[in-house]
Design a protein around this motif. Structure first.
Motif, PDB file in Angstrom:
ATOM      1  N   THR A  12      47.293  35.331  19.693  1.00  0.00           N
ATOM      2  CA  THR A  12      47.818  35.243  21.060  1.00  0.00           C
ATOM      3  C   THR A  12      48.112  36.625  21.615  1.00  0.00           C
ATOM      4  N   ALA A  13      48.750  37.458  20.787  1.00  0.00           N
ATOM      5  CA  ALA A  13      49.078  38.814  21.230  1.00  0.00           C
ATOM      6  C   ALA A  13      47.814  39.621  21.507  1.00  0.00           C
ATOM      7  N   ASN A  14      46.834  39.516  20.599  1.00  0.00           N
ATOM      8  CA  ASN A  14      45.585  40.263  20.779  1.00  0.00           C
ATOM      9  C   ASN A  14      44.802  39.764  21.989  1.00  0.00           C
ATOM     10  N   ALA A  15      44.763  38.429  22.163  1.00  0.00           N
ATOM     11  CA  ALA A  15      44.043  37.861  23.303  1.00  0.00           C
ATOM     12  C   ALA A  15      44.685  38.294  24.615  1.00  0.00           C
ATOM     13  N   ALA A  16      46.024  38.280  24.647  1.00  0.00           N
ATOM     14  CA  ALA A  16      46.720  38.709  25.858  1.00  0.00           C
ATOM     15  C   ALA A  16      46.393  40.163  26.171  1.00  0.00           C
ATOM     16  N   ALA A  52      45.737  36.149  38.213  1.00  0.00           N
ATOM     17  CA  ALA A  52      45.189  35.986  36.865  1.00  0.00           C
ATOM     18  C   ALA A  52      46.115  36.625  35.828  1.00  0.00           C
ATOM     19  N   THR A  53      46.637  37.802  36.144  1.00  0.00           N
ATOM     20  CA  THR A  53      47.564  38.483  35.240  1.00  0.00           C
ATOM     21  C   THR A  53      48.816  37.640  35.023  1.00  0.00           C
ATOM     22  N   HIS A  54      49.340  37.093  36.119  1.00  0.00           N
ATOM     23  CA  HIS A  54      50.536  36.249  36.028  1.00  0.00           C
ATOM     24  C   HIS A  54      50.270  35.014  35.172  1.00  0.00           C
ATOM     25  N   THR A  55      49.093  34.424  35.320  1.00  0.00           N
ATOM     26  CA  THR A  55      48.740  33.237  34.541  1.00  0.00           C
ATOM     27  C   THR A  55      48.675  33.560  33.055  1.00  0.00           C
ATOM     28  N   VAL A  56      48.048  34.680  32.703  1.00  0.00           N
ATOM     29  CA  VAL A  56      47.960  35.084  31.297  1.00  0.00           C
ATOM     30  C   VAL A  56      49.354  35.302  30.720  1.00  0.00           C
ATOM     31  N   GLU A  57      50.195  36.001  31.473  1.00  0.00           N
ATOM     32  CA  GLU A  57      51.559  36.262  30.998  1.00  0.00           C
ATOM     33  C   GLU A  57      52.333  34.967  30.798  1.00  0.00           C
ATOM     34  N   GLN A  58      52.155  34.004  31.704  1.00  0.00           N
ATOM     35  CA  GLN A  58      52.846  32.734  31.577  1.00  0.00           C
ATOM     36  C   GLN A  58      52.332  31.933  30.376  1.00  0.00           C
ATOM     37  N   LEU A  59      51.024  31.979  30.141  1.00  0.00           N
ATOM     38  CA  LEU A  59      50.465  31.285  28.979  1.00  0.00           C
ATOM     39  C   LEU A  59      50.992  31.881  27.680  1.00  0.00           C
ATOM     40  N   VAL A  60      51.096  33.199  27.632  1.00  0.00           N
ATOM     41  CA  VAL A  60      51.652  33.855  26.449  1.00  0.00           C
ATOM     42  C   VAL A  60      53.110  33.444  26.260  1.00  0.00           C
ATOM     43  N   LEU A  73      44.691  41.320  29.566  1.00  0.00           N
ATOM     44  CA  LEU A  73      45.503  42.064  30.527  1.00  0.00           C
ATOM     45  C   LEU A  73      44.972  43.471  30.779  1.00  0.00           C
ATOM     46  N   THR A  74      44.412  44.098  29.756  1.00  0.00           N
ATOM     47  CA  THR A  74      43.916  45.476  29.927  1.00  0.00           C
ATOM     48  C   THR A  74      42.784  45.553  30.952  1.00  0.00           C
ATOM     49  N   PRO A  75      41.729  44.736  30.844  1.00  0.00           N
ATOM     50  CA  PRO A  75      40.679  44.818  31.876  1.00  0.00           C
ATOM     51  C   PRO A  75      41.166  44.367  33.250  1.00  0.00           C
ATOM     52  N   LEU A  76      42.107  43.421  33.301  1.00  0.00           N
ATOM     53  CA  LEU A  76      42.645  42.999  34.597  1.00  0.00           C
ATOM     54  C   LEU A  76      43.365  44.159  35.279  1.00  0.00           C
ATOM     55  N   ALA A  77      44.130  44.907  34.494  1.00  0.00           N
ATOM     56  CA  ALA A  77      44.824  46.075  35.058  1.00  0.00           C
ATOM     57  C   ALA A  77      43.813  47.111  35.550  1.00  0.00           C
ATOM     58  N   ALA A  78      42.735  47.286  34.798  1.00  0.00           N
ATOM     59  CA  ALA A  78      41.709  48.249  35.200  1.00  0.00           C
ATOM     60  C   ALA A  78      41.017  47.798  36.489  1.00  0.00           C
ATOM     61  N   ILE A  79      40.737  46.513  36.616  1.00  0.00           N
ATOM     62  CA  ILE A  79      40.101  45.981  37.824  1.00  0.00           C
ATOM     63  C   ILE A  79      40.995  46.201  39.040  1.00  0.00           C
ATOM     64  N   LYS A  80      42.286  45.940  38.877  1.00  0.00           N
ATOM     65  CA  LYS A  80      43.190  46.109  40.010  1.00  0.00           C
ATOM     66  C   LYS A  80      43.288  47.579  40.424  1.00  0.00           C
ATOM     67  N   THR A  81      43.361  48.461  39.422  1.00  0.00           N
ATOM     68  CA  THR A  81      43.430  49.900  39.723  1.00  0.00           C
ATOM     69  C   THR A  81      42.189  50.356  40.479  1.00  0.00           C
TER      70      THR A  81
END
Length: 297
Positions: free
Chosen positions: A80-84, A124-132, A88-96
């Protein structure tokens, strides 16, 4: 005289023969509930030794299964930690990248499109964080220990994090509480609960609206109440709002539909009750989380 004496002798004999079994039963009853160590067969009569051997074998099987389950859960937590992290890393890169392109272009249509991409990435980032968060709150993987915490401090810290949103919407925001606001619970889990409830209250509050948070006590109950002005919760939603990925029809605010599932999970862990209602003094939504003071997590 013979019959009564025979009956007393028979009763004594039964009690005497059951004495080893009664002793073992009492010793098992005194053991901690998580004690899976085999029972020592020393000083055990031959009559009940097969029973103890069979019981010890079952304990060994349970212990092996428990060890396998613990290993599986630990592996699941790492996954779960690795998947998150991988999401999250590519999502942050896309937003930047989208924000950078938005600043570089002068085309209004491109700016609007890039802004929409950033908003979708946020969702999408919020959804991933909530799933984690939901995964961490699974009773099987929950490792945190309960302790006495100050619920008011949690609410204040969560509210401070939402300060910019509160200011942007010019919300009349107020927190009132008792002198004593301590409750037995899981700190991070209760933080998840408060963050989702306060965030919902601010997110769905009308512009120039009101958000009121109160912490009170009624006899043997400890009550966290959060209400806000805005669109009342439809009756049909009250039956489904705690299910995952459920959102109201025509909802304009962004969200994952997981927030109230997290709130329900935390409430269940703390054996608390959630009551949804229409506030008496304003038009909007009120959520009461009722903790039984005698309950221990």
């Amino acid at each position: 005289m013979v019959i009564p004496l025979s009956f007393l002798a028979l009763l004594w004999g039964i009690n005497k023969s059951l004495e080893p079994l009664t002793k073992v039963s009492n010793q098992f009853a005194e053991r901690p509930k998580n004690d899976l160590l085999p029972y020592s067969a020393k000083a055990i009569s031959n009559e009940i030794r097969p029973l103890i051997d069979a019981f010890n074998y079952k304990l060994e099987v349970i212990q092996r299964n428990q060890d396998e389950l613990d290993a599986s859960l630990e592996s699941e937590k790492r996954f779960t930690a690795n998947a998150a992290h991988e999401l999250l890393t590519p999502l942050a890169a896309i937003k930047t990248e989208a924000q950078l392109r938005e600043r570089q272009t002068s085309d209004s249509e491109q700016k609007e499109g890039l802004r929409a991409i950033s908003q979708r990435v946020d969702r999408a980032t919020h959804t991933v964080e909530q799933l984690v968060t939901l995964a961490r709150l699974d009773p099987k993987t929950l490792q945190e220990k309960a302790k006495e915490i100050d619920l008011l401090k949690i609410v204040q810290n969560v509210s401070a994090d939402l300060g910019n949103k509160i200011k942007e919407k010019s919300i009349d925001f107020d927190i009132s509480a008792l002198n004593t606001n301590r409750i037995n619970g899981l700190p991070s889990a209760l933080t998840f609960l408060c963050r989702n409830l306060v965030d919902n209250a601010v997110r769905y509050c009308s512009v120039d609206g009101i958000v009121r948070i109160t912490i009170s006590q009624d006899d043997d109950k400890f009550i966290l109440s959060i209400k806000n002005t805005g669109r009342p919760l439809p009756d049909y939603m009250k039956d489904y709002i705690f299910e995952r990925f459920v959102r109201g029809a025509g909802e304009q605010e962004t969200g994952s539909g997981l927030g109230m599932s997290i709130v329900k999970r935390v409430a269940d862990i703390h054996k608390a009750e959630i009551v949804l209602s229409d506030p008496e003094d304003i038009v909007g939504v009120q959520v009461d989380v009722i903790f039984a003071l005698e309950e221990k997590v």
